[in-house]
Design a protein around this motif. Structure first.
Motif, PDB file in Angstrom:
ATOM      1  N   VAL A  91      52.350  18.255  -3.963  1.00  0.00           N
ATOM      2  CA  VAL A  91      52.244  19.701  -3.742  1.00  0.00           C
ATOM      3  C   VAL A  91      53.576  20.361  -4.107  1.00  0.00           C
ATOM      4  N   TYR A  92      53.502  21.653  -4.391  1.00  0.00           N
ATOM      5  CA  TYR A  92      54.715  22.427  -4.653  1.00  0.00           C
ATOM      6  C   TYR A  92      54.648  23.722  -3.850  1.00  0.00           C
ATOM      7  N   TRP A  93      55.777  24.054  -3.187  1.00  0.00           N
ATOM      8  CA  TRP A  93      55.857  25.248  -2.361  1.00  0.00           C
ATOM      9  C   TRP A  93      56.728  26.309  -3.038  1.00  0.00           C
ATOM     10  N   LYS A  95      58.832  29.436  -2.092  1.00  0.00           N
ATOM     11  CA  LYS A  95      59.434  29.820  -0.818  1.00  0.00           C
ATOM     12  C   LYS A  95      60.180  31.153  -0.938  1.00  0.00           C
ATOM     13  N   PRO A 113      46.277  30.010  -3.075  1.00  0.00           N
ATOM     14  CA  PRO A 113      47.114  28.884  -2.624  1.00  0.00           C
ATOM     15  C   PRO A 113      46.325  27.983  -1.679  1.00  0.00           C
ATOM     16  N   GLU A 115      47.658  26.603   0.813  1.00  0.00           N
ATOM     17  CA  GLU A 115      48.204  26.909   2.134  1.00  0.00           C
ATOM     18  C   GLU A 115      49.182  28.073   2.021  1.00  0.00           C
ATOM     19  N   GLN A 125      55.683  31.570   2.428  1.00  0.00           N
ATOM     20  CA  GLN A 125      55.698  30.381   1.596  1.00  0.00           C
ATOM     21  C   GLN A 125      54.259  30.083   1.212  1.00  0.00           C
ATOM     22  N   CYS A 127      51.623  27.445  -1.194  1.00  0.00           N
ATOM     23  CA  CYS A 127      51.599  26.067  -1.687  1.00  0.00           C
ATOM     24  C   CYS A 127      50.510  25.883  -2.738  1.00  0.00           C
TER      25      CYS A 127
END
Length: 243
Positions: A91-93, A95, A113, A115, A125, A127
């Motif tokens: 996964v990539y967030w 921020k 997203p 999340e 943020q 995800c």
């Protein structure tokens, strides 16, 4: 790049390589010396690999488009190539998404997203999931994040910023303002370790577009593109309200 423990390991690996070179130069055990050097080089490579960041980001272009002269409606589109440094990253967030107004309608590559959270500092943020084939993520994924601002740019001073959360090679910040309320002034600056540093003056085009580019930005720094424009008059405010 390294903490104190890793610095000691790094110096130890250097000593191993130096010892191997000494064995080659001052003894008859040439093969042993080469094996020692090879072992030190492998250990050093593994150390660098383990201390890589989680992701590398290249070619970031973050564009803020304000759609009305009152600054009530705006969108951000952030394009970048996202490369995972390790195959187990899934996964990539994104921020540090913040605003003085409200933010919503997050989209990553045209999808919601997986999340979305809001931290105690009122920063969002969001995800995205990386491809199930890990080699795709390690080769780099073209990524587009977009979201909307509401009632965020009504004041005479506005700002677009970007925080460097991952190793990044370049950042381009762009602000597109609506016609009818031209830019009065603009500046670019960096906030890092509690200090503020002025950057080269941004490029202003046609009184409505501002942009700046930063090469090799500092990890953990926040880069800001700030502008001032005159107060919207009463007619413009009424027009914005009626739209």
């Amino acid at each position: 790049m390294f903490d104190k423990h890793n610095q000691l390991v790094f110096y130890a690996n250097i000593l191993i390589i130096v010892f191997g070179a000494t064995v080659i130069l001052f003894s008859d055990f040439t093969l042993v010396g080469f094996l020692i050097i090879a072992g030190g080089a492998v250990l050093m490579y593994e150390q660098f690999k383990q201390n890589q960041g989680t992701f590398r980001i290249s070619g970031v272009e973050k564009v803020l488009t304000i759609k009305d002269t009152c600054g009530t409606r705006a969108t951000v589109k952030q394009q970048q190539k996202t490369t995972a440094c390790h195959v187990d990253n899934n996964v990539y967030w994104f921020k540090n998404i913040a605003s003085s107004g409200s933010i919503g309608n997050f989209s990553i590559n045209g999808q919601f997203p997986i999340e979305q959270v809001k931290d105690k500092h009122s920063k969002y943020q969001v995800c995205m999931a990386l491809p199930t084939n890990p080699t795709k993520a390690t080769k780099g994924i073209d990524t587009i994040l977009s979201y909307d601002y509401t009632n965020a740019f009504g004041r005479t001073k506005g700002e677009l910023s970007h925080v460097i959360d991952d190793e990044t090679d370049q950042v381009k910040l762009v602000v597109d303002l609506p016609k009818g309320r031209p830019i009065a002034s603009a500046r670019a600056y960096c906030k890092y370790n509690g200090t503020e540093e002025a950057l080269l003056p941004p490029v202003i085009t046609g009184e409505t577009r501002i942009e700046t580019e930063i090469e090799n930005p500092k990890l953990g720094a926040e880069y800001c593109l700030q502008w001032t424009w005159p107060e919207a008059n009463i007619i413009k405010k009424i027009t914005c309200y009626l739209k």
